[in-house]
Each structure stands twice: as C-alpha cells, then as structure tokens.
Design a protein around this motif. Structure first.
Motif, PDB file in Angstrom:
ATOM      1  N   ASP A  63       0.812  -1.215   0.000  1.00  0.00           N
ATOM      2  CA  ASP A  63       0.000   0.000   0.000  1.00  0.00           C
ATOM      3  C   ASP A  63       0.851   1.273   0.000  1.00  0.00           C
ATOM      4  N   SER A  64       2.149   1.149  -0.230  1.00  0.00           N
ATOM      5  CA  SER A  64       3.041   2.308  -0.224  1.00  0.00           C
ATOM      6  C   SER A  64       2.737   3.231  -1.408  1.00  0.00           C
ATOM      7  N   PRO A  65       2.607   4.529  -1.164  1.00  0.00           N
ATOM      8  CA  PRO A  65       2.343   5.470  -2.255  1.00  0.00           C
ATOM      9  C   PRO A  65       3.616   5.941  -2.956  1.00  0.00           C
ATOM     10  N   ALA A  66       4.759   5.370  -2.594  1.00  0.00           N
ATOM     11  CA  ALA A  66       6.041   5.850  -3.111  1.00  0.00           C
ATOM     12  C   ALA A  66       6.495   5.068  -4.337  1.00  0.00           C
ATOM     13  N   VAL A  67       7.349   5.717  -5.133  1.00  0.00           N
ATOM     14  CA  VAL A  67       8.019   5.049  -6.241  1.00  0.00           C
ATOM     15  C   VAL A  67       9.108   4.166  -5.645  1.00  0.00           C
ATOM     16  N   SER A  68       9.420   3.053  -6.310  1.00  0.00           N
ATOM     17  CA  SER A  68      10.429   2.122  -5.801  1.00  0.00           C
ATOM     18  C   SER A  68      11.555   1.961  -6.811  1.00  0.00           C
ATOM     19  N   LEU A  69      12.780   2.040  -6.329  1.00  0.00           N
ATOM     20  CA  LEU A  69      13.960   1.766  -7.141  1.00  0.00           C
ATOM     21  C   LEU A  69      14.217   0.269  -7.060  1.00  0.00           C
ATOM     22  N   LEU A  70      14.034  -0.452  -8.182  1.00  0.00           N
ATOM     23  CA  LEU A  70      14.197  -1.897  -8.182  1.00  0.00           C
ATOM     24  C   LEU A  70      15.590  -2.328  -8.620  1.00  0.00           C
ATOM     25  N   PHE A  71      16.135  -1.675  -9.644  1.00  0.00           N
ATOM     26  CA  PHE A  71      17.478  -1.981 -10.137  1.00  0.00           C
ATOM     27  C   PHE A  71      18.201  -0.668 -10.399  1.00  0.00           C
ATOM     28  N   GLY A  72      19.459  -0.617  -9.957  1.00  0.00           N
ATOM     29  CA  GLY A  72      20.278   0.537 -10.278  1.00  0.00           C
ATOM     30  C   GLY A  72      20.594   1.363  -9.056  1.00  0.00           C
ATOM     31  N   PRO A  73      21.294   2.446  -9.341  1.00  0.00           N
ATOM     32  CA  PRO A  73      21.680   2.880 -10.681  1.00  0.00           C
ATOM     33  C   PRO A  73      22.743   1.965 -11.273  1.00  0.00           C
ATOM     34  N   GLY A  74      22.731   1.897 -12.587  1.00  0.00           N
ATOM     35  CA  GLY A  74      23.701   1.092 -13.295  1.00  0.00           C
ATOM     36  C   GLY A  74      24.286   1.866 -14.461  1.00  0.00           C
ATOM     37  N   VAL A  75      25.429   1.416 -14.920  1.00  0.00           N
ATOM     38  CA  VAL A  75      26.094   2.039 -16.065  1.00  0.00           C
ATOM     39  C   VAL A  75      25.462   1.488 -17.339  1.00  0.00           C
ATOM     40  N   LEU A  76      25.236   2.358 -18.293  1.00  0.00           N
ATOM     41  CA  LEU A  76      24.667   1.973 -19.578  1.00  0.00           C
ATOM     42  C   LEU A  76      25.383   2.789 -20.649  1.00  0.00           C
ATOM     43  N   GLY A  77      26.358   2.185 -21.312  1.00  0.00           N
ATOM     44  CA  GLY A  77      27.161   2.933 -22.278  1.00  0.00           C
ATOM     45  C   GLY A  77      27.878   4.065 -21.563  1.00  0.00           C
ATOM     46  N   GLU A  78      27.724   5.267 -22.086  1.00  0.00           N
ATOM     47  CA  GLU A  78      28.331   6.435 -21.433  1.00  0.00           C
ATOM     48  C   GLU A  78      27.388   7.052 -20.417  1.00  0.00           C
ATOM     49  N   GLY A  79      26.197   6.499 -20.275  1.00  0.00           N
ATOM     50  CA  GLY A  79      25.208   7.038 -19.360  1.00  0.00           C
ATOM     51  C   GLY A  79      24.902   6.086 -18.234  1.00  0.00           C
ATOM     52  N   GLY A  80      23.675   6.139 -17.796  1.00  0.00           N
ATOM     53  CA  GLY A  80      23.241   5.287 -16.699  1.00  0.00           C
ATOM     54  C   GLY A  80      21.814   4.852 -16.906  1.00  0.00           C
ATOM     55  N   ARG A  81      21.336   3.983 -16.001  1.00  0.00           N
ATOM     56  CA  ARG A  81      19.962   3.535 -16.053  1.00  0.00           C
ATOM     57  C   ARG A  81      19.493   3.131 -14.666  1.00  0.00           C
ATOM     58  N   VAL A  82      18.179   3.203 -14.499  1.00  0.00           N
ATOM     59  CA  VAL A  82      17.513   2.681 -13.317  1.00  0.00           C
ATOM     60  C   VAL A  82      16.237   1.988 -13.788  1.00  0.00           C
ATOM     61  N   VAL A  83      15.725   1.092 -12.962  1.00  0.00           N
ATOM     62  CA  VAL A  83      14.438   0.470 -13.219  1.00  0.00           C
ATOM     63  C   VAL A  83      13.566   0.789 -12.007  1.00  0.00           C
ATOM     64  N   LEU A  84      12.421   1.411 -12.276  1.00  0.00           N
ATOM     65  CA  LEU A  84      11.533   1.888 -11.227  1.00  0.00           C
ATOM     66  C   LEU A  84      10.176   1.200 -11.299  1.00  0.00           C
ATOM     67  N   ALA A  85       9.516   1.128 -10.148  1.00  0.00           N
ATOM     68  CA  ALA A  85       8.124   0.689 -10.092  1.00  0.00           C
ATOM     69  C   ALA A  85       7.309   1.841  -9.541  1.00  0.00           C
ATOM     70  N   GLY A  86       6.219   2.159 -10.223  1.00  0.00           N
ATOM     71  CA  GLY A  86       5.318   3.180  -9.722  1.00  0.00           C
ATOM     72  C   GLY A  86       4.556   2.648  -8.521  1.00  0.00           C
ATOM     73  N   PRO A  87       3.866   3.532  -7.805  1.00  0.00           N
ATOM     74  CA  PRO A  87       3.078   3.067  -6.667  1.00  0.00           C
ATOM     75  C   PRO A  87       1.843   2.311  -7.150  1.00  0.00           C
ATOM     76  N   PRO A  88       1.287   1.429  -6.323  1.00  0.00           N
ATOM     77  CA  PRO A  88       0.053   0.738  -6.721  1.00  0.00           C
ATOM     78  C   PRO A  88      -1.024   1.767  -7.074  1.00  0.00           C
ATOM     79  N   GLY A  89      -1.659   1.595  -8.221  1.00  0.00           N
ATOM     80  CA  GLY A  89      -2.716   2.503  -8.641  1.00  0.00           C
ATOM     81  C   GLY A  89      -2.224   3.810  -9.222  1.00  0.00           C
ATOM     82  N   GLY A  90      -0.924   3.970  -9.349  1.00  0.00           N
ATOM     83  CA  GLY A  90      -0.372   5.208  -9.887  1.00  0.00           C
ATOM     84  C   GLY A  90       0.555   4.941 -11.049  1.00  0.00           C
ATOM     85  N   THR A  91       0.904   5.993 -11.763  1.00  0.00           N
ATOM     86  CA  THR A  91       1.837   5.877 -12.882  1.00  0.00           C
ATOM     87  C   THR A  91       2.946   6.904 -12.737  1.00  0.00           C
TER      88      THR A  91
END
Length: 151
Positions: A63-91
């Motif tokens: 029931d958490s209304p917060a965004v969740s960091l699932l993977f990362g941060p990680g290196v992606l080429g010369e940049g970076g990436r993260v994988v996020l999950a939105g809150p339940p019922g939200g985008t």
C-alpha cells in the motif's frame, strides 16, 4: 541469458518477457517464481550479458504510495539507467535528472505479487549521483518525488 536464468531457477514464470531497446544495450525483464523480478541486459558494444533478480519486498509495502527503485543505478554505455516501479494505482508521468527529462519507457504492469505496480526502464545521460525527480500521477493528481541515488 534466459536459459542461464532457468538453470538457476529464475526463469520466466509464464507472464512473458518484456524487451527494452536502448542505444547501448537491450534489456529483458521478466517475473520469476517467488514474486521475483529479473533484469537481463546485453551490452551492444562489448557482448557482455548479465542478469539479476530482486524480490517484491524491495518495492516496499503493497500500500506504499512511493516510487520504488528496483534496479540501479547502473552504467549503460556512457550514461546510466535505473528500473523503477510506480506506486500501486499510480503511474510515473516523467523522470528528470538535473532538471532534464530522462528517457522513460513503460515496460509492463506487474502481477499481484507486486501489487500490480507499473514497471519503467529509465535511461539517463550519465551515471546518476544526484536525486531523480519522479512525477507520479495517481487519483487525478500529480506530485513530484525526489528519489535519492546511491550505488
């Protein structure tokens, strides 16, 4: 990569494998038994492949209304990436880093073990060392959450 995951008991659970293309890598995301989410990445300029899995508890309470960091941060080429999950019922409407919009791709809605959260793959211009600004949309309202980066 998927075969490696299957050998370790972390292969796809039947809900399918989602694919995200970036200029530097191809990412694969899938749900595995035990309410696990797995991320596999194949780097295009070096042939490196890897995968890792996390359990749904990293997303926080159902029931958490917060965004969740699932993977990362990680290196992606010369940049970076993260994988996020939105809150339940939200985008997640958008992600910014240092005031600039990041490349945010909706991947899929996750199963009930993940409280139906939506999954997003975010490409950043550099490896993030400062918080991300995540605009969340829920119940007809928007709010910005600042997500600290560590790693």
């Amino acid at each position: 990569m998927i075969e490696q995951a299957r050998k370790k008991g972390q292969g796809p659970d039947g809900s399918g494998v989602s694919r995200v293309e970036t200029p530097h890598a191809t990412a694969f995301l899938w749900e595995a038994a035990g309410d696990r989410l797995c991320l596999g990445e194949a780097v295009l300029d070096g042939g490196l492949t890897s995968f890792k899995c996390v359990r749904s508890l990293v997303a926080g309470p159902p029931d958490s209304p917060a965004v969740s960091l699932l993977f990362g941060p990680g290196v992606l080429g010369e940049g970076g990436r993260v994988v996020l999950a939105g809150p339940p019922g939200g985008t997640i409407a958008s992600v910014t880093y240092r005031g600039a919009k990041a490349g945010t791709t909706f991947v899929r809605s996750l199963s009930s073990g993940w409280a139906g959260r939506d999954l997003y793959y975010v490409v950043l211009p550099e490896f993030p060392k400062e918080p991300l600004g995540v605009t969340l949309r829920a119940g007809g309202k928007e709010r910005v959450e600042h997500l600290p980066m560590t790693g």
